[in-house]
Design a protein around this motif. Structure first.
Motif, short mmCIF file in Angstrom:
data_model
loop_
_atom_site.label_atom_id
_atom_site.label_comp_id
_atom_site.label_asym_id
_atom_site.label_seq_id
_atom_site.Cartn_x
_atom_site.Cartn_y
_atom_site.Cartn_z
N ASN A 199 0.81 -1.22 0.00
CA ASN A 199 0.00 0.00 0.00
C ASN A 199 0.84 1.27 0.00
OD1 ASN A 199 0.88 -0.52 2.51
ND2 ASN A 199 -1.03 -0.10 3.58
N MET A 200 2.17 1.14 -0.15
CA MET A 200 3.02 2.34 -0.24
C MET A 200 2.86 2.94 -1.64
SD MET A 200 7.09 2.77 0.37
CE MET A 200 7.96 4.12 -0.43
N PHE A 201 2.65 4.24 -1.70
CA PHE A 201 2.49 4.86 -3.03
C PHE A 201 3.47 5.99 -3.28
CE2 PHE A 201 0.69 8.99 -2.08
CZ PHE A 201 0.13 8.83 -0.82
N GLY A 202 4.23 6.39 -2.28
CA GLY A 202 5.14 7.51 -2.53
C GLY A 202 6.08 7.75 -1.37
N SER A 203 6.87 8.82 -1.51
CA SER A 203 7.83 9.18 -0.46
C SER A 203 7.69 10.66 -0.15
CB SER A 203 9.26 8.93 -0.93
OG SER A 203 9.43 7.59 -1.30
N LEU A 204 8.02 10.99 1.08
CA LEU A 204 8.04 12.39 1.51
C LEU A 204 9.41 12.64 2.11
CD1 LEU A 204 6.81 15.15 2.50
CD2 LEU A 204 5.95 13.93 4.49
N VAL A 205 10.08 13.67 1.62
CA VAL A 205 11.41 14.02 2.14
C VAL A 205 11.30 15.38 2.80
CG1 VAL A 205 13.85 14.42 1.57
CG2 VAL A 205 12.50 12.79 0.22
N ILE A 206 11.85 15.49 4.00
CA ILE A 206 11.90 16.78 4.69
C ILE A 206 13.36 17.19 4.82
CG2 ILE A 206 11.52 17.88 6.94
CD1 ILE A 206 8.84 16.51 6.90
N VAL A 207 13.65 18.39 4.37
CA VAL A 207 15.03 18.88 4.42
C VAL A 207 15.09 19.98 5.47
CG1 VAL A 207 16.97 19.81 3.07
CG2 VAL A 207 15.20 18.45 1.93
N PHE A 208 16.04 19.86 6.40
CA PHE A 208 16.19 20.85 7.48
C PHE A 208 17.09 22.00 7.03
CE2 PHE A 208 14.67 17.09 9.57
CZ PHE A 208 13.72 17.62 10.43
N PRO A 209 16.93 23.15 7.68
CA PRO A 209 17.68 24.33 7.23
C PRO A 209 19.13 24.34 7.74
CG PRO A 209 16.25 24.92 9.05
CD PRO A 209 16.00 23.48 8.78
N THR A 210 19.82 23.24 7.57
CA THR A 210 21.24 23.19 7.96
C THR A 210 22.05 23.76 6.80
OG1 THR A 210 21.27 20.92 7.14
CG2 THR A 210 21.01 21.20 9.51
N PRO A 211 23.09 24.57 7.09
CA PRO A 211 23.79 25.22 6.00
C PRO A 211 24.41 24.20 5.03
CG PRO A 211 24.46 26.10 8.14
CD PRO A 211 23.61 24.90 8.41
N HIS A 212 24.08 24.36 3.76
CA HIS A 212 24.71 23.53 2.72
C HIS A 212 24.47 24.16 1.35
CE1 HIS A 212 20.59 21.84 2.75
NE2 HIS A 212 20.81 21.43 1.51
N GLU A 213 25.27 23.71 0.41
CA GLU A 213 25.08 24.11 -0.99
C GLU A 213 25.05 22.84 -1.82
OE1 GLU A 213 27.47 28.12 -1.98
OE2 GLU A 213 28.65 26.48 -1.09
N GLY A 214 24.27 22.88 -2.90
CA GLY A 214 24.13 21.69 -3.74
C GLY A 214 23.11 20.75 -3.12
N GLY A 215 23.13 19.49 -3.57
CA GLY A 215 22.20 18.50 -3.01
C GLY A 215 20.76 18.77 -3.43
N ALA A 216 20.58 19.24 -4.67
CA ALA A 216 19.20 19.45 -5.15
C ALA A 216 18.58 18.09 -5.47
CB ALA A 216 19.21 20.33 -6.40
N LEU A 217 17.28 18.02 -5.30
CA LEU A 217 16.58 16.79 -5.67
C LEU A 217 15.97 17.02 -7.06
CD1 LEU A 217 15.44 13.97 -4.84
CD2 LEU A 217 13.44 15.17 -3.98
N ILE A 218 16.31 16.14 -7.98
CA ILE A 218 15.73 16.27 -9.33
C ILE A 218 14.76 15.12 -9.55
CG2 ILE A 218 16.23 16.46 -11.80
CD1 ILE A 218 19.04 17.34 -11.12
N LEU A 219 13.53 15.48 -9.92
CA LEU A 219 12.49 14.47 -10.12
C LEU A 219 12.12 14.45 -11.60
CD1 LEU A 219 10.87 16.24 -7.27
CD2 LEU A 219 11.03 13.77 -7.05
N ARG A 220 11.99 13.23 -12.15
CA ARG A 220 11.65 13.13 -13.58
C ARG A 220 10.51 12.14 -13.77
NH1 ARG A 220 17.18 12.42 -13.55
NH2 ARG A 220 18.26 14.38 -13.95
N HIS A 221 9.53 12.57 -14.58
CA HIS A 221 8.39 11.70 -14.81
C HIS A 221 7.74 12.04 -16.15
CE1 HIS A 221 5.29 8.92 -13.64
NE2 HIS A 221 4.35 9.80 -13.89
#
Ligand SMILES: O=C(O)CCC(=O)C(=O)O
Ligand SMILES: [Fe+2]
Length: 511
Positions: free
Chosen positions: A155-177
């Motif tokens: 019954n799993m249909f998706g994912s949820l990601v939570i990103v915290f405001p910790t200092p960083h650069e890069g690490g973008a999430l790219i989604l393709r459909h």
């Protein structure tokens, strides 16, 4: 010419508005940011004396280094195997038993936001659950190459990601459909926001996604598995022991039931006991065939006294059976038991045929209300036309211990065709029925003509009038009869009402 009547050309701007509003008919992802209370950023991690703390809204680089080193190397699924391959995924992971965070995804309202963003049409009505899966730290040079998430459970249909405001650069999430792409650079979005916020992104399981290389700092996330859930569970938590109210105490109900069943004078030949459920359940207000049958998972959601009764019956090695009960508007009422909800929307018959369809096409069985103890009364002709088509073939005599209340019903709408067509409602209540064997051997129901094996009605027998209702004019015969008279009256009212409204429910509930 007044300017208002001048034709406005289809400009790129107008097109943009149109596309924005009607575009993404079926979105594949949803993302944004959410302000959360300061204390919800407090992360505790590690076990025993090693427990540590970091505030994910004000964290220093050193404290995030410490969090990163407390993580294990993150694995991922490849061809049904869990593998560690740092050329494909380089990140740290922490299992849910090793950290604790006050942030509550349900209470934060984020699940509803995700539902609105991701689900359209009928699916929006579904219940969605979120199960915390992992904490991840993507340090400098960490990444996750394109992949789809492994479904954990059917019954799993998706994912949820939570990103915290910790200092960083890069690490973008790219989604393709399906040829579309959405880049969610949480670091950038959060860096430009003044308040204390988290970034979120949710997507369906068939969406390919990747995390680009983190150029500096620490990207800290928690991920949830999104799944289709039933209505919120209301079953008692394991380990609960209720002392009062007594009806909610399984041991109390069990001990009374066992004493009653041990009494040889109680239903000496066995029979069927009927109980109306005492609590209301979150059934759809108006049910239709596209929804799950209300009986399917009801057993799991039973609450309070209903759960106690269910358990008590099982503890006697008897089988509690949840059934829908339909009561017709006929007088005396015809009561029909169903073991599933039916979708009456396809009916194009006359209203009277509801009973016929239930009994003859849909496996309905008549219910005859019986009194406890020997019947003092003789049957008399109730004026039924014996040729009426809906006469039941089979029936169960039910000894009702308490009646079915209004508030635990399910209602369906259909068009009734009579002289004029009109909207009618098929209203069912929910009852728990138990076949009980004879005194001394209550678990042997082989000779009982109950729910398991209804009796076949004799030709001259007419279904569904209770002993008391046959003898309406015999008044003051004792409390029992008065009660039943009252019930009859009330039920007629309800049948007229069709769908009860909220106010009715309240009133009933307070009684
Ligand atoms: O961190 C993210 O944005 C996505 C992580 C991911 O794809 C995963 O954990 O499967
Ligand atoms: Fe993923």
């Amino acid at each position: 010419m007044p300017s208002s009547s001048r034709k406005y050309p289809v400009t790129p701007l107008l097109n943009r508005l149109r596309n924005t509003l009607s575009g993404d008919a079926a979105p594949f992802c949803t993302s944004g940011t959410l302000e959360i209370p300061e204390q919800h950023f407090s992360l505790w991690y590690g076990l025993g004396n090693d427990a540590r703390y970091v505030d994910l809204s004000t964290s220093s680089s050193e404290s995030l280094d410490a969090l990163e080193s407390a993580c294990e190397a993150a694995t991922f699924g490849r061809n049904q195997e869990t593998v560690l391959d740092e050329s494909y995924r380089k990140a740290g992971k922490m299992d849910t038993n090793k950290f604790s965070l006050p942030f509550d995804v349900e209470k934060s309202g984020l699940i509803d936001v995700v539902k609105t963003g991701l689900l359209i049409g009928e699916r929006e009505q579904n219940y969605v659950g979120a199960e915390l899966y992992k904490l991840n730290v993507y340090g400098k040079d960490a990444f996750f190459k394109p992949h789809k998430d492994t479904p954990r459970g059917t019954n799993m249909f998706g994912s949820l990601v939570i990103v915290f405001p910790t200092p960083h650069e890069g690490g973008a999430l790219i989604l393709r459909h399906e040829g579309k792409e959405w880049i969610f650079d949480a670091a950038q979005v959060l860096a430009s926001s003044p308040s204390k916020r988290i970034a979120y992104v949710a997507f369906f399981s068939d969406v390919e996604h990747e995390v680009t290389r983190v150029l500096s700092g620490h990207r800290v996330t928690i991920t949830y598995n999104l799944y289709w859930a039933g209505p919120p569970r209301v079953a008692p938590p394991p380990g609960l022991s209720v002392l009062h109210p007594l009806r909610e105490s399984p041991s109390e109900v069990e001990s009374i039931l066992s004493v009653l069943l041990a009494d040889p004078a109680f239903l000496p030949d066995g029979g069927t006991l009927g109980f109306g459920l005492r609590h209301a359940y979150p059934f759809p207000r108006v049910w239709d065939g596209s929804m799950e049958d209300p009986l399917v998972s009801l057993e799991e959601w039973l609450k309070g006294g209903d759960a106690a009764l269910f358990q008590a019956v099982e503890a006697q090695s008897l089988e509690p059976l949840l059934r829908l009960v339909y009561e017709s508007e006929l007088c005396p009422p015809l009561v029909i038991m169903m073991d599933h909800m039916i979708d009456p929307s396809w009916w194009n018959e006359t209203l009277e045929d509801v009973e016929y369809v239930l009994l003859h096409d849909r496996g309905g069985v008549g219910l005859v209300a019986k009194q406890f103890g020997p019947s003092r009364k003789k049957r008399r002709d109730n004026g039924y036309d014996s040729d009426r088509v809906f006469r039941a073939r089979e029936a169960v005599d039910v000894h009702w211990v308490n009646k079915c209340e209004k508030w635990n019903g399910v209602c369906s709408e259909y068009i009734a065709y009579g002289n004029e067509s009109s909207i009618a409602y098929l209203y069912m209540r929910i009852a728990l029925l138990v076949d009980v064997g004879p005194a001394g051997n209550r678990t042997d129901i082989s000779a009982v003509q109950g729910v398991h094996s209804p009796r076949i009605l004799e030709d001259d027998e007419r279904i569904a009038y209770s002993d008391s209702e046959e003898d309406e004019d015999e008044e003051e015969e004792g409390e029992e009869d008065e009660d039943e008279e009252e019930e009859g009256e009330e039920d007629e009212d309800e049948a007229e009402e069709g769908v009860e409204d909220e106010e009715d429910k309240e009133e009933e509930g307070q009684r």
